[in-house]
Scaffold this motif. Structure first.
Motif, short mmCIF file in Angstrom:
data_model
loop_
_atom_site.label_atom_id
_atom_site.label_comp_id
_atom_site.label_asym_id
_atom_site.label_seq_id
_atom_site.Cartn_x
_atom_site.Cartn_y
_atom_site.Cartn_z
N ARG A 59 29.39 48.73 22.96
CA ARG A 59 30.50 49.06 23.85
C ARG A 59 29.94 49.54 25.19
O ARG A 59 29.00 50.34 25.23
N TRP A 135 36.40 47.04 18.51
CA TRP A 135 36.66 47.28 19.94
C TRP A 135 36.61 46.00 20.77
O TRP A 135 37.29 45.92 21.81
N GLU A 138 40.04 44.33 20.57
CA GLU A 138 40.99 45.20 21.27
C GLU A 138 40.81 45.11 22.78
O GLU A 138 41.78 45.16 23.54
N LEU A 139 39.56 44.95 23.24
CA LEU A 139 39.28 44.84 24.66
C LEU A 139 40.03 43.67 25.28
O LEU A 139 40.67 43.80 26.34
#
Length: 310
Positions: A59, A135, A138-139
């Protein structure tokens, strides 16, 4: 026969847009980022553009402590120019965004010259059946409601606070209005020549990839800045080498790297950033263009390594 003009190659080694699922070769850890940065410098890049990532899941992170091992290793090993981002996610505070540049006092920092909202990035989700980390999905799903703010206040504070250390700014211009924003801050006395203009083509929310857009951006920059600027070109994905080559024939510097493009050829992932640098260097050499060393780039861009901090 050489034309005598030097071309500066920048390599953006990891960025914040691509994710681990998209390429096994994308550098994630500080050690991987440092290794690829040094490899790119050895291949001919005069500037390395830095982002950092959480080494556990890839991330993006603005944490200077995560930047530190890569920055320190590159500085110990190479004379390459370090360029640290001042961009950040839509929820990042200004303090987060400039923390690494304040700590490491690079010769150069990138500065987005206007706010952006990405379009269509959520469609990337359909291209991958499985994601390594939650993530990542979701990004992309959150893209339709996301804005990357670069207001007058944000840009002013970035210039004043980061620039106080002697850092100069690479002005990232995603559309023609961003060139006028550079001129606005120059008229206010905040940005000084030679202006370092990075024109960005083909990113969602910005100017398109058509050849006449490149001509238009160059014409506007010439009108605004005369001979007091250095011009560079970047474009995403499969358009990277084509647009960089076009720009170089028109007088630009160029940027490659896995922040913008994960591939070397159609359907073939780049195994390293150095492969991309070597490819654009070969193209430029075939065009009889000389490649600038880091010290030559410093002279062209008005940089000085004398202020660098540890």
């Amino acid at each position: 026969m050489s034309t005598g003009r030097k071309v500066v190659i920048t390599c953006a080694v990891t960025g914040a847009a691509h994710t681990p699922t998209m390429s096994q070769y994308l550098p994630i850890t500080p050690e991987q980022i440092a290794e690829q940065a040094i490899g790119a410098a050895n291949a001919g890049a005069a500037i390395i553009h830095f982002h950092a990532r959480n080494p556990d899941d890839g991330r993006p992170t603005p944490d200077p402590d995560v930047y530190a091992p890569a920055i320190d290793q590159v500085r110990r090993t190479s004379n390459v120019i370090i360029n640290i981002t001042t961009s950040g996610g839509p929820n990042a505070t200004l303090e987060d965004r400039i923390a690494a540049a304040l700590r490491f006092k690079p010769e150069l920092a990138s500065l987005n010259m206007g706010s952006l909202s990405p379009y269509g990035r959520q469609r990337i989700v359909d291209k991958f059946e499985h994601w390594q980390h939650a993530w990542e999905r979701e990004l992309f799903l959150a893209a339709p409601s996301r804005v990357y703010p670069n207001t007058e206040e944000i840009i002013t504070r970035t210039i004043k606070e980061v620039g106080a250390n002697g850092t100069r700014f690479e002005c990232e211009c995603y559309d023609v209005g961003h060139l006028y924003n550079v001129a606005y801050f120059a008229d206010a006395g905040l940005l000084k020549p030679p202006f370092i203009i990075q024109t960005v083509f083909g990113f969602s929310g910005g100017i398109g990839l058509e050849a006449h857009n490149m001509t238009h951006m160059r014409t506007v920059a010439d009108r605004l800045f005369g001979s007091d600027y250095q011009w560079s070109v970047l474009a995403p994905g499969k358009h990277q080498f084509r647009l960089c080559t076009m720009g170089a024939t028109m007088g630009s510097n160029v940027r490659v790297g896995m922040e913008d493009n994960l591939y070397l050829d159609k359907g073939r992932l780049a195994r390293s950033n150095a492969e991309q640098v070597a490819r654009i260097r070969d193209i430029l050499t075939l065009l009889s263009l000389d490649i600038a060393t880091p010290d030559e780039a410093r002279q062209m861009l008005g940089l000085s390594a004398s202020h660098i901090g540890g």
